[in-house]
Enzyme design. Structure first.
Site, PDB file in Angstrom:
ATOM      1  N   GLU A  27      -3.330   7.509  -9.700  1.00 48.54           N
ATOM      2  CA  GLU A  27      -4.462   7.069  -9.459  1.00 48.54           C
ATOM      3  C   GLU A  27      -5.446   6.900 -10.680  1.00 48.54           C
ATOM      4  O   GLU A  27      -5.809   7.901 -11.219  1.00 48.54           O
ATOM      5  CB  GLU A  27      -5.021   7.917  -8.231  1.00 48.54           C
ATOM      6  N   ASP A  63      -4.622   3.003 -14.112  1.00 54.06           N
ATOM      7  CA  ASP A  63      -4.001   1.519 -14.350  1.00 54.06           C
ATOM      8  C   ASP A  63      -5.284   0.901 -15.440  1.00 54.06           C
ATOM      9  O   ASP A  63      -4.531   0.393 -16.347  1.00 54.06           O
ATOM     10  CB  ASP A  63      -3.913   0.699 -13.194  1.00 54.06           C
ATOM     11  N   ALA A  91      -9.661   0.505   4.153  1.00 55.71           N
ATOM     12  CA  ALA A  91      -8.938   1.476   4.306  1.00 55.71           C
ATOM     13  C   ALA A  91      -8.549   1.867   2.919  1.00 55.71           C
ATOM     14  O   ALA A  91      -7.463   2.932   2.697  1.00 55.71           O
ATOM     15  CB  ALA A  91      -7.988   1.495   5.019  1.00 55.71           C
ATOM     16  N   LEU A 102      -6.465   0.085   1.303  1.00 54.24           N
ATOM     17  CA  LEU A 102      -5.088  -0.557   1.314  1.00 54.24           C
ATOM     18  C   LEU A 102      -4.948  -2.062   0.426  1.00 54.24           C
ATOM     19  O   LEU A 102      -4.168  -2.962   0.700  1.00 54.24           O
ATOM     20  CB  LEU A 102      -4.376  -0.594   2.683  1.00 54.24           C
ATOM     21  N   SER A 103      -5.799  -2.377  -0.328  1.00 58.97           N
ATOM     22  CA  SER A 103      -6.162  -3.390  -1.196  1.00 58.97           C
ATOM     23  C   SER A 103      -5.996  -4.810   0.008  1.00 58.97           C
ATOM     24  O   SER A 103      -5.336  -5.425  -0.499  1.00 58.97           O
ATOM     25  CB  SER A 103      -4.766  -3.448  -2.061  1.00 58.97           C
ATOM     26  N   SER A 104      -6.870  -4.951   0.817  1.00 59.06           N
ATOM     27  CA  SER A 104      -6.978  -6.200   1.395  1.00 59.06           C
ATOM     28  C   SER A 104      -7.443  -7.218   0.769  1.00 59.06           C
ATOM     29  O   SER A 104      -7.120  -8.333   0.704  1.00 59.06           O
ATOM     30  CB  SER A 104      -7.773  -5.874   2.710  1.00 59.06           C
ATOM     31  N   GLU A 108     -11.942 -10.041  -9.687  1.00 55.55           N
ATOM     32  CA  GLU A 108     -12.500  -8.910  -9.563  1.00 55.55           C
ATOM     33  C   GLU A 108     -13.467  -8.625 -10.454  1.00 55.55           C
ATOM     34  O   GLU A 108     -14.580  -8.357 -10.316  1.00 55.55           O
ATOM     35  CB  GLU A 108     -11.611  -7.677  -9.084  1.00 55.55           C
ATOM     36  N   ASP A 110      -3.423  -3.062  -8.047  1.00 54.54           N
ATOM     37  CA  ASP A 110      -3.314  -3.643  -6.399  1.00 54.54           C
ATOM     38  C   ASP A 110      -2.846  -5.135  -6.722  1.00 54.54           C
ATOM     39  O   ASP A 110      -1.794  -5.702  -5.935  1.00 54.54           O
ATOM     40  CB  ASP A 110      -4.799  -3.581  -5.928  1.00 54.54           C
ATOM     41  N   TYR A 114     -17.200   3.840  -8.923  1.00 54.15           N
ATOM     42  CA  TYR A 114     -15.807   3.172  -9.557  1.00 54.15           C
ATOM     43  C   TYR A 114     -16.034   2.735 -11.050  1.00 54.15           C
ATOM     44  O   TYR A 114     -15.345   3.278 -12.132  1.00 54.15           O
ATOM     45  CB  TYR A 114     -15.247   2.068  -8.795  1.00 54.15           C
TER      46      TYR A 114
HETATM   47  C1  GLA Z   1      -8.741   0.646  -6.761  1.00 53.84           C
HETATM   48  C2  GLA Z   1      -8.503  -0.283  -8.022  1.00 53.84           C
HETATM   49  C3  GLA Z   1      -7.281  -0.094  -8.869  1.00 53.84           C
HETATM   50  C4  GLA Z   1      -6.760   1.364  -9.173  1.00 53.84           C
HETATM   51  C5  GLA Z   1      -7.326   2.191  -7.849  1.00 53.84           C
HETATM   52  C6  GLA Z   1      -7.213   3.685  -7.876  1.00 53.84           C
HETATM   53  O1  GLA Z   1      -7.668   0.204  -5.692  1.00 53.84           O
HETATM   54  O2  GLA Z   1      -8.453  -1.740  -7.261  1.00 53.84           O
HETATM   55  O3  GLA Z   1      -7.144  -1.024  -9.697  1.00 53.84           O
HETATM   56  O4  GLA Z   1      -7.733   1.673 -10.194  1.00 53.84           O
HETATM   57  O5  GLA Z   1      -8.450   1.922  -7.006  1.00 53.84           O
HETATM   58  O6  GLA Z   1      -5.907   4.033  -8.770  1.00 53.84           O
END
Ligand code: GLA
Length: 381
Positions: A33, A36, A123, A125-127, A160, A172, A221
């Site tokens: 986590e 990346d 959530a 989960l990368s929507s 993004e 993601d 973030y």
């Molecule tokens: C989000 C970001 C990713 C990553 C995660 C944390 O999902 O979109 O690029 O940094 O947080 O691991």
């Protein structure tokens, strides 16, 4: 929703048949986590939840977008003038993708898009990555741009970074583009090389959304990314990928407390990803548990992205599973979901523990999803 119903809805809205449907999944991260954007390692898998975008070319330069999730909102913008933010939050993701493709010099024709998704929103989960990659896939197909999955993922990330003002990494979008059924992908975020890691058949993937309302996520973030970059700079390396705890300790006095802690998390997390990958390959749940547990503690104490609700859920599941499962928070943090890897017979144990302990202590209802690793971007004609 099945493809036939999506086709019918498309025809009802646009009075023509779609040329195709681009489908791209959400993801869950097993471990790795915030590594990346530091050029490190991650180990996510794509889910069976996905976003489908039915598309057809138009004769003009308009992008016309409808979403079955938001039937009262539609978005409409021209590709001939500068692409700027619109009023629809989800519509901005489509604008963002069109913006970065156009900026790269791609010749784009107008397009009709109808979006349908079952990726849970908010959530972690990368929507949004699922949407970006599917929309990129649709533009790519209609305009015959010849972009491969990696290129589409990079455009999604740029969307993004440069349009949505979220300085996220590549995880993601890359897993959404390249996911493989029954496998996680070990991604080297420096070279963007991926290798598949088979998920043992007897291991279940349980995702529990805390449903904690996520707030101030983007500013927090982005600040963490700045702290990581500062720490790397003070160690005279390009990215934290090329640093060690020894190097970090050598410059400790020059770092702010946060720079030290954030870098400490990233350096140790990269090592855990490699160990967890071996553990998965050997179906060694004991070692996996250890790595995931340490990852969670590091995200809580060093990276400071957990909240009492996600810490609480992790404790509840750890207590219930004991040595039979591996548990940690997953995704971008500040709420969102936790992930448990356990044997099928223990899913009921988790459900019971969450039911008995979560709502009463945190005043929130959790949602539990038992998942399979799904396929990355697909184009159905
Ligand atoms: C989000 C970001 C990713 C990553 C995660 C944390 O999902 O979109 O690029 O940094 O947080 O691991």
């Amino acid at each position: 929703m099945n493809l036939e119903s999506l086709n019918k809805k498309f025809e009802a809205i646009f009075s023509c048949k779609p040329q195709g449907i681009a489908s791209s999944p959400g993801r869950v991260n097993i471990i790795g986590e915030f590594t990346d954007y530091n050029d490190g390692f991650v180990l996510p898998c794509a889910l069976e939840f996905n976003t489908k975008v039915a598309f057809s070319p138009r004769a003009d330069n308009q992008v016309v977008v409808h979403s079955l999730q938001y039937p009262n909102e539609k978005d409409n913008f021209s590709l001939s003038t500068d692409i700027t933010q619109g009023n629809s939050q989800w519509g901005n993701y489509i604008r963002a993708v069109a913006f970065v493709l156009k900026r790269s010099g791609a010749q784009l024709t107008g397009i009709n898009l109808l979006i349908e998704s079952n990726v849970p929103q908010g959530a972690g989960l990368s929507s949004s990555a699922a949407l970006e990659v599917a929309v990129g896939g649709a533009f790519n197909h209609v305009n015959k741009l010849g972009l491969n999955e990696q290129a589409l993922a990079l455009f999604g990330q740029q969307a993004e970074n440069d349009f949505m003002d979220c300085q996220c990494g590549i995880m993601d979008q890359l897993i959404s583009a390249k996911g493989q059924v029954n496998n996680a992908l070990l991604i080297d975020c420096e070279s963007l090389e991926t290798s598949s890691v088979f998920l043992p058949d007897d291991l279940s993937l349980v995702i529990i959304n805390s449903n904690y309302p996520r707030k101030l996520v983007e500013s927090e973030y982005n600040q963490r990314r700045i702290d990581c970059e500062q720490a790397a700079k003070k160690m005279s390396v390009n990215t934290l990928r090329h640093s060690t705890i020894k190097m970090l300790d050598a410059v400790k006095k020059d770092l702010t407390i946060n720079e030290y802690k954030r870098a400490h998390h990233v350096i140790t997390e990269n090592i855990r990803v490699i160990k967890a990958t071996d553990a998965l390959k050997n179906n060694d749940i004991g070692s996996l548990r250890e790595q995931m547990n340490e990852s969670h503690q590091s995200l809580k104490n060093d990276f400071e992205v957990t909240v009492p609700a996600t810490d609480g859920l992790v404790e509840i599941c750890k207590e219930a599973l004991q040595e039979r499962g591996a548990v940690r928070m997953t995704g971008g943090g500040f709420g969102g979901a936790i992930i448990c890897l356990c044997r099928a017979e223990d899913i009921a144990v988790i459900r019971k523990a969450v039911k008995n302990n979560y709502a009463q202590n945190f005043n929130l209802e959790a949602s539990i999803f038992v998942c399979q690793a799904g396929e990355g971007l697909t184009i159905i004609e």
